[in-house]
Scaffold this motif. Structure first.
Motif, PDB file in Angstrom:
ATOM      1  N   ASN A   1      69.064   5.407  19.291  1.00  0.00           N
ATOM      2  CA  ASN A   1      69.552   6.525  20.096  1.00  0.00           C
ATOM      3  C   ASN A   1      70.887   6.979  19.498  1.00  0.00           C
ATOM      4  OD1 ASN A   1      70.920   8.084  22.113  1.00  0.00           O
ATOM      5  ND2 ASN A   1      69.551   7.248  23.675  1.00  0.00           N
ATOM      6  N   LEU A   2      70.889   8.162  18.899  1.00  0.00           N
ATOM      7  CA  LEU A   2      72.080   8.644  18.215  1.00  0.00           C
ATOM      8  C   LEU A   2      73.179   9.074  19.176  1.00  0.00           C
ATOM      9  CD1 LEU A   2      70.307  10.744  15.444  1.00  0.00           C
ATOM     10  CD2 LEU A   2      71.462   8.556  15.142  1.00  0.00           C
ATOM     11  N   ASP A   3      72.836   9.301  20.454  1.00  0.00           N
ATOM     12  CA  ASP A   3      73.828   9.758  21.421  1.00  0.00           C
ATOM     13  C   ASP A   3      74.668   8.617  21.977  1.00  0.00           C
ATOM     14  OD1 ASP A   3      72.961  12.419  21.178  1.00  0.00           O
ATOM     15  OD2 ASP A   3      71.354  12.073  22.616  1.00  0.00           O
TER      16      ASP A   3
ATOM     17  N   TYR B   1      63.757  12.096  12.277  1.00  0.00           N
ATOM     18  CA  TYR B   1      64.816  12.477  13.217  1.00  0.00           C
ATOM     19  C   TYR B   1      64.182  13.380  14.270  1.00  0.00           C
ATOM     20  CZ  TYR B   1      68.516  15.267  15.298  1.00  0.00           C
ATOM     21  OH  TYR B   1      69.324  15.915  16.199  1.00  0.00           O
ATOM     22  N   TYR B   2      64.450  13.076  15.546  1.00  0.00           N
ATOM     23  CA  TYR B   2      63.857  13.829  16.657  1.00  0.00           C
ATOM     24  C   TYR B   2      64.950  14.307  17.598  1.00  0.00           C
ATOM     25  CZ  TYR B   2      61.270  14.594  21.038  1.00  0.00           C
ATOM     26  OH  TYR B   2      60.768  15.127  22.200  1.00  0.00           O
ATOM     27  N   HIS B   3      64.937  15.616  17.877  1.00  0.00           N
ATOM     28  CA  HIS B   3      65.859  16.196  18.853  1.00  0.00           C
ATOM     29  C   HIS B   3      65.052  16.718  20.031  1.00  0.00           C
ATOM     30  CE1 HIS B   3      69.126  18.497  20.651  1.00  0.00           C
ATOM     31  NE2 HIS B   3      68.300  19.534  20.706  1.00  0.00           N
ATOM     32  N   ASN B   4      65.416  16.278  21.219  1.00  0.00           N
ATOM     33  CA  ASN B   4      64.755  16.701  22.459  1.00  0.00           C
ATOM     34  C   ASN B   4      65.773  17.455  23.306  1.00  0.00           C
ATOM     35  OD1 ASN B   4      63.270  17.032  24.779  1.00  0.00           O
ATOM     36  ND2 ASN B   4      63.436  14.892  25.423  1.00  0.00           N
TER      37      ASN B   4
ATOM     38  N   ARG C   1      62.887  21.653  20.884  1.00  0.00           N
ATOM     39  CA  ARG C   1      62.586  20.298  20.447  1.00  0.00           C
ATOM     40  C   ARG C   1      62.177  20.383  18.979  1.00  0.00           C
ATOM     41  NH1 ARG C   1      58.698  19.047  25.621  1.00  0.00           N
ATOM     42  NH2 ARG C   1      60.302  18.312  27.088  1.00  0.00           N
TER      43      ARG C   1
ATOM     44  N   SER D   1      71.848  14.258  28.686  1.00  0.00           N
ATOM     45  CA  SER D   1      73.058  13.913  27.940  1.00  0.00           C
ATOM     46  C   SER D   1      73.505  12.504  28.319  1.00  0.00           C
ATOM     47  CB  SER D   1      74.168  14.914  28.246  1.00  0.00           C
ATOM     48  OG  SER D   1      74.590  14.788  29.599  1.00  0.00           O
TER      49      SER D   1
ATOM     50  N   ARG E   1      68.567  12.701  23.926  1.00  0.00           N
ATOM     51  CA  ARG E   1      68.410  13.947  23.159  1.00  0.00           C
ATOM     52  C   ARG E   1      68.191  13.753  21.664  1.00  0.00           C
ATOM     53  NH1 ARG E   1      72.867  18.000  26.043  1.00  0.00           N
ATOM     54  NH2 ARG E   1      71.778  18.112  28.057  1.00  0.00           N
ATOM     55  N   ASN E   2      68.750  12.722  21.067  1.00  0.00           N
ATOM     56  CA  ASN E   2      68.684  12.594  19.613  1.00  0.00           C
ATOM     57  C   ASN E   2      68.326  11.171  19.210  1.00  0.00           C
ATOM     58  OD1 ASN E   2      69.820  15.332  18.589  1.00  0.00           O
ATOM     59  ND2 ASN E   2      71.290  14.689  20.162  1.00  0.00           N
ATOM     60  N   TYR E   3      67.287  11.063  18.370  1.00  0.00           N
ATOM     61  CA  TYR E   3      66.795   9.751  17.963  1.00  0.00           C
ATOM     62  C   TYR E   3      66.543   9.716  16.463  1.00  0.00           C
ATOM     63  CZ  TYR E   3      65.873   8.859  22.896  1.00  0.00           C
ATOM     64  OH  TYR E   3      66.002   8.682  24.254  1.00  0.00           O
TER      65      TYR E   3
END
Length: 415
Positions: A361-363, A281-284, A262, A289, A334-336
């Motif tokens: 939400n980038l996904d 930017y946050y990746h979890n 993360r 998915s 997962r990606n914000y």
């Protein structure tokens, strides 16, 4: 003349001394109007047999912060009381957020015992290395959070060299019946440690969590002011053996062990005309998915159709079980990208602060947008009006939430 000058520049030393007992807090009343999204997955889970289009809610809360210092001892307490009435009924809670005794045993040694919020991490909306803190609400990240019962020791040392300060914090967190039960698996003592360094005006933390209530975790964060009005920050966490629930093709939950990361990178910029911009930017890596979330939303849709056709809610109850095991978590993807902008006193209108919060939400390209305006022109009073709008395509995170928009009016008195 000397007498006049002495009188003009005199001041009361006692007025600047720390008082042994201090207290403060706020009382608040909040009104909310929520338009429900009758096409969403979570509407189908909650209101499948009780259809409605709106919820109107009134919430009253009181937060009391107290502190007492004497000699080497200091006590800090934070009490939060809340009562809520809406179309669904009444609820109330009384929570002790903090109740912590601190002892300064030496100038460089401090011991803590009790309930405490640690606030680890440099992120504004999220904290990947906040291993022993509750997650923030990105729409209200500055609000106080409930802590955990723990015992800790802080050691600190300063130097006259590029490494200006070094501090080690070690925390023991028990999880037993009636003690931190919501922290993780019961029956264990857990240890967390944070090594802080101030090196050439850069704040750096190395973080470790080990214990059987939660999985092993390593982390690092940093924060640095590049200029007086421009700051950058970041966090990285590695979880080598995280247990994660996921929805199997059978429609049942299965658990699997993953190694995930993360991380977060952000900036804060203040312009000359008092516009503050925060972008993160946050990746979890532990998030779901788009395909996994689509499978869950399809499960709920099938369960809702089954209920409408047969009157049986057995599939809905199964979907509720799946939802409560991770699929109803906030920011479960997962990606914000997070952006907050506000400006103090625009057009020379004193005490007025308009702002905007966007979470994207980038996904799946769904998002929430929350414009608000805050007024503090009356002493100790704060008035905030906020509107939140959620949007996205079918089977996307923000399009499948319970509400499609929310209007909120908050009146808060600080004392």
């Amino acid at each position: 003349m000397e007498a006049i000058a002495a009188e003009e520049y005199s001041f009361d030393v006692e007025a600047f001394e720390a008082k042994p007992f201090e207290w403060g807090g706020y009382a608040e009343i909040k009104f909310e109007h929520i338009d429900l999204n009758s096409e969403s997955a979570f509407y189908g889970l909650i209101f499948y047999n009780d259809p409605r289009s709106t919820i109107d809610r009134v919430t009253g809360s009181l937060q009391l912060d107290v502190g007492y210092r004497k000699g080497i001892a200091a006590f800090n307490g934070l009490l939060h009381v809340e009562a809520m009435q809406d179309n669904l009924g009444w609820s109330d809670t009384v929570d002790i957020y903090e109740a912590n005794l601190s002892l300064k045993l030496q100038p460089f040694v401090t011991a803590d015992l009790g309930k405490k919020t640690f606030k680890w991490g440099t992120g504004y909306a999220w904290n990947p290395v906040g291993f022993i803190d509750r997650p923030k609400d990105p729409n209200n990240p500055e609000e106080a959070l409930e802590g955990y019962i723990a015992a800790g020791v802080d050691l600190i040392k300063s130097f006259n060299q590029p490494l200006q300060t070094i501090a080690l914090t070690t925390v023991a967190i028990p999880v037993y019946e009636h003690v931190n039960e919501d922290f993780g698996e019961s029956g264990h003592m857990n240890i967390a440690a944070k090594l802080y360094m101030l090196y050439r005006d850069t704040d750096i933390d190395l973080v470790l969590f080990t214990g059987n209530s939660r999985s092993l975790r390593y982390g690092v964060d940093f924060s640095r002011n590049l200029t007086s009005n421009f700051e950058i920050h970041g966090e990285y966490a590695y979880l080598p053996d995280l247990q994660k629930n996921h929805l199997a093709p059978s429609g049942k939950l299965e658990s699997r062990e993953l190694s995930v990361s993360r991380y977060l990178f952000g900036l804060r910029y203040l312009t000359e005309n008092d516009i503050t911009t925060i972008i993160e930017y946050y990746h979890n890596g532990a998030g779901f998915s788009s395909e996994e979330l689509t499978a869950f939303y399809q499960l709920v849709e099938d369960a809702d159709s089954h209920f409408n056709d047969t009157g049986s809610d057995n599939l809905i109850q199964n979907a509720k079980t799946v939802s409560s095991n991770g699929y109803s978590s906030p920011n479960l993807s997962r990606n914000y990208l997070y952006c907050k902008i506000n400006q103090k006193d625009p057009f020379d209108i004193l005490y007025l602060t308009p702002g905007l919060i966007t979470i994207f939400n980038l996904d799946d390209q769904s998002y929430s947008i929350s414009p608000d305006i805050q007024y503090t022109g009356f002493t100790n009073w704060e008035l905030r009006l906020r509107y939140t709008f959620l949007n996205g395509g079918t089977f996307t995170e923000f399009a499948e939430k319970l509400n499609k928009n929310k209007l909120e009016l908050r009146l808060r008195y600080h004392f």
